[in-house]
Scaffold this active site. Structure first.
Site, PDB file in Angstrom:
ATOM      1  N   ASP A   1       7.056  -4.049   8.098  1.00 14.68           N
ATOM      2  CA  ASP A   1       7.262  -5.481   7.875  1.00 14.68           C
ATOM      3  C   ASP A   1       8.463  -5.615   6.955  1.00 14.68           C
ATOM      4  O   ASP A   1       8.433  -5.144   5.809  1.00 14.68           O
ATOM      5  CB  ASP A   1       6.032  -6.116   7.219  1.00 14.68           C
TER       6      ASP A   1
ATOM      7  N   TYR B   1     -10.208  -8.470   4.988  1.00 17.17           N
ATOM      8  CA  TYR B   1      -8.927  -8.007   4.445  1.00 17.17           C
ATOM      9  C   TYR B   1      -7.809  -8.760   5.163  1.00 17.17           C
ATOM     10  O   TYR B   1      -7.301  -8.311   6.183  1.00 17.17           O
ATOM     11  CB  TYR B   1      -8.792  -6.495   4.661  1.00 17.17           C
TER      12      TYR B   1
ATOM     13  N   ASP C   1       5.565  -2.134   3.952  1.00 18.39           N
ATOM     14  CA  ASP C   1       6.141  -3.404   3.512  1.00 18.39           C
ATOM     15  C   ASP C   1       7.466  -3.114   2.836  1.00 18.39           C
ATOM     16  O   ASP C   1       7.530  -2.328   1.876  1.00 18.39           O
ATOM     17  CB  ASP C   1       5.193  -4.113   2.543  1.00 18.39           C
TER      18      ASP C   1
ATOM     19  N   LYS D   1     -10.302  -0.970  -0.058  1.00 14.04           N
ATOM     20  CA  LYS D   1      -9.509  -1.387   1.097  1.00 14.04           C
ATOM     21  C   LYS D   1     -10.241  -1.066   2.404  1.00 14.04           C
ATOM     22  O   LYS D   1     -10.275  -1.894   3.317  1.00 14.04           O
ATOM     23  CB  LYS D   1      -8.138  -0.689   1.080  1.00 14.04           C
TER      24      LYS D   1
ATOM     25  N   SER E   1       0.812  -1.218   0.000  1.00  9.38           N
ATOM     26  CA  SER E   1       0.000   0.000   0.000  1.00  9.38           C
ATOM     27  C   SER E   1       0.845   1.269   0.000  1.00  9.38           C
ATOM     28  O   SER E   1       0.466   2.269  -0.613  1.00  9.38           O
ATOM     29  CB  SER E   1      -0.950   0.003   1.201  1.00  9.38           C
TER      30      SER E   1
ATOM     31  N   ASP F   1       1.301  -0.086   7.905  1.00 10.22           N
ATOM     32  CA  ASP F   1       2.693  -0.505   7.932  1.00 10.22           C
ATOM     33  C   ASP F   1       3.341  -0.320   6.562  1.00 10.22           C
ATOM     34  O   ASP F   1       2.665  -0.205   5.538  1.00 10.22           O
ATOM     35  CB  ASP F   1       2.829  -1.957   8.406  1.00 10.22           C
TER      36      ASP F   1
END
Length: 557
Positions: free
Chosen positions: A156, A226, A104, A217, A91, A102
């Protein structure tokens, strides 16, 4: 391209290249206003903080690579030149992240830096980083990952060692040759960035795509569907679906894309899997979905295939139960959007909260427990990553219509009076005081000397209706499914002195208060119940005069 030809953005030509109507433009304006009211856009201050955090992590990755290089005998010069670079995906890279989302991130490193180094060297370095909290590595996950918060920005992090002796500053991941001779987990990590970039390249209007995706989303999050790990759709799959609608209606505004998303998706299954383009990469053979050539793909219940090499199914976790739940929510969404178009309701109704903790009489509660907060993050992550296997096992239980997993766990802390009580709680026994359990940030918990950390996950059980002529009570025996799940989760790394896992059946009336928002439980009891439910309390399989006998053999380890 000839003047009379229409560009094809995907594997098929657009359905319509007409401009959106005035009404569609009106609902787009109201959609964007509602998305702002729903707080889906982050502040400029948080955006700047994200950039600073990413810069600090990028510097730490280079330091990590240098330390590992020196420890493996490389010279000071070679270690400095080994490099290391981070790439974002998901995202954040798509530009649809919101407050608290978060980041990624994949850490691309040279071939001599291993995954073991990532968890043994980089994770402690991350723990020592100023502003870093909640650092937790999950090396046994499908894609090994380290979760962390840095200056309150959740991240993450994955690792991807490439077949190179050093990582140049100008490295791009577009070259397919970079993937040669890499194992599947590394390819999956790299493909996060490659896929995100490809999605942005394949949509006709990036801003329309982003606005429509923000809507989908938010809707999927509010409806608790989700989550890739729990068998629903993750961010990649939702983004691909929205991108495909944008390709089919290249001149549509965001509100029109959302409306057509629900209209088309409510007719699932489509004749073919969702493919964004036909991929031809010369000598590198690309796997596109073909049930004759690839029989394993026929096992996918909702195949959505990534557009970049190597193409993969982004929805392999979808089960019979989660597909039924997805289908119901998509149909409900289509009905709501039709009302929005007609002017009889507003976008706020589309984003109303799920009813998971109100719709079933029976639930299975899965609790992961440890004595250490760092270990708890790892153990809870391991249990969550295996929850989909419990769902698939439950689907074979007689009289069970579906098993409905909730998308997240609830973190709690139990204050114990002694070490003996703490050990008993770890084994699944309730604490001696009913007020001993609370949230991790509670002041009382902070002062407690003996603590047990737990994360609770929930699965709703929808029972099949009685067949005509059936007499007597039905038996719902889930004990075998639970026993097999516990064996699988414990594996070889389970330490009985430090870890515990408890599974038990609970009635809806016994659900803990912490799963409800303040006042929600009381309001629901006094309000009207919806009869539109997949085997829920009313109008479904599990009605009061048809209650089954449930056998779970409540297990604690």
């Amino acid at each position: 391209m000839a003047a009379n030809e229409t560009r094809s953005w995907g594997v098929t030509p657009p359905i319509s290249v007409a401009a959106s109507s005035e009404r569609e433009r009106e609902i787009t304006v109201s959609l964007m206003e509602e998305l702002r009211r729903q707080n889906t856009f982050e502040t400029e201050e948080e955006s700047r903080r994200r950039e600073i955090v990413l810069g600090r992590v990028a510097a730490l990755v280079k330091k990590f690579v240098k330390e590992v290089s020196i420890s493996k005998g490389l010279s000071e010069t070679a270690s400095n030149a080994a490099g290391g670079k981070i790439f974002t995906f998901g995202s954040y890279r798509l530009g649809v992240h919101g407050p608290g989302t978060d980041i990624d991130t994949v850490c691309v490193v040279p071939k001599h830096v291993s995954r073991e180094d990532f968890f043994k060297v980089f994770e402690p370095m991350l723990c020592a980083m100023e502003g870093a909290t909640e650092v937790s590595g999950v090396p046994d996950a499908f894609v090994p990952i380290i979760k962390a918060k840095i200056s309150d920005i959740p991240m993450d992090l994955q690792i991807a060692p490439l077949g190179m002796s050093s990582i140049p500053e100008d490295l791009s991941l577009k070259d397919n040759n970079l993937l040669k001779n890499l194992d599947e987990s590394i390819v999956r990590s790299i493909n996060g960035t490659r896929l995100t970039d490809e999605l942005l390249r394949l949509v006709p209007n990036v801003q329309v795509f982003r606005d429509a995706l923000r809507c989908i989303k938010l809707w999927a999050t509010r409806k608790a569907i989700y989550s890739n790990v729990n068998g629903y759709l993750g961010g990649v799959a939702w983004a691909m679906l929205v991108a495909r609608i944008c390709q089919l209606y290249p001149n549509a505004v965001a509100g029109a894309v959302v409306q057509r998303f629900f209209t088309i998706m409510s007719k699932w299954p489509w004749p073919d899997p969702v493919l964004l383009k036909q991929i031809e990469d010369g000598p590198l053979q690309v796997r596109v979905w073909n049930p004759k050539l690839y029989p394993s793909d026929r096992q996918h219940r909702m195949p959505i295939i990534t557009p970049n090499y190597p193409s993969m199914c982004a929805t392999h976790n979808v089960s019979a139960s989660t597909l039924a739940i997805l289908s119901e929510q998509i149909q409900n969404g289509a009905d709501t959007v039709s009302k929005i178009i007609a002017g009889t309701t507003t976008w706020a109704e589309l984003f109303s909260k799920h009813d998971f903790f109100h719709r079933y009489r029976n639930y299975i509660q899965v609790v992961a427990l440890t004595r250490d907060p760092q270990l708890q993050m790892k153990w809870a992550g391991t249990v969550e990553s295996r929850m989909r296997h419990l769902i698939m096992k439950l689907e074979f239980v007689d009289n069970l219509r579906l098993a409905h997993p909730f998308v997240k766990g609830f973190d709690r802390v139990v204050r114990c009076a002694s070490e003996e009580e703490a050990s008993a709680v770890l084994r699944g026994q309730p604490p001696s005081s009913p007020d001993a359990e609370g949230a991790d940030g509670d002041a009382e918990n902070a002062a407690a000397p003996h603590k047990v950390y737990l994360t609770a996950f929930f699965v709703g059980l929808a029972v099949r209706p009685k067949d005509p002529g059936d007499a007597g009570p039905r038996r719902l025996d889930v004990s075998f499914s639970i026993t097999e799940f516990v064996k699988m989760v414990k594996g070889e790394t389970f330490d009985e002195a430090k870890m515990g896992i408890s599974l038990k059946h609970i009635r809806s009336t016994s659900l803990p208060d912490y799963v409800f928002d303040p006042g929600e439980r009381e309001a629901r009891v006094t309000g009207k119940r919806s009869k539109k439910s997949l085997g829920g309390k009313d109008g479904g399989a599990d009605t009061p005069n048809k209650k089954p006998r449930l056998s779970t053999s409540s297990l604690t380890n």
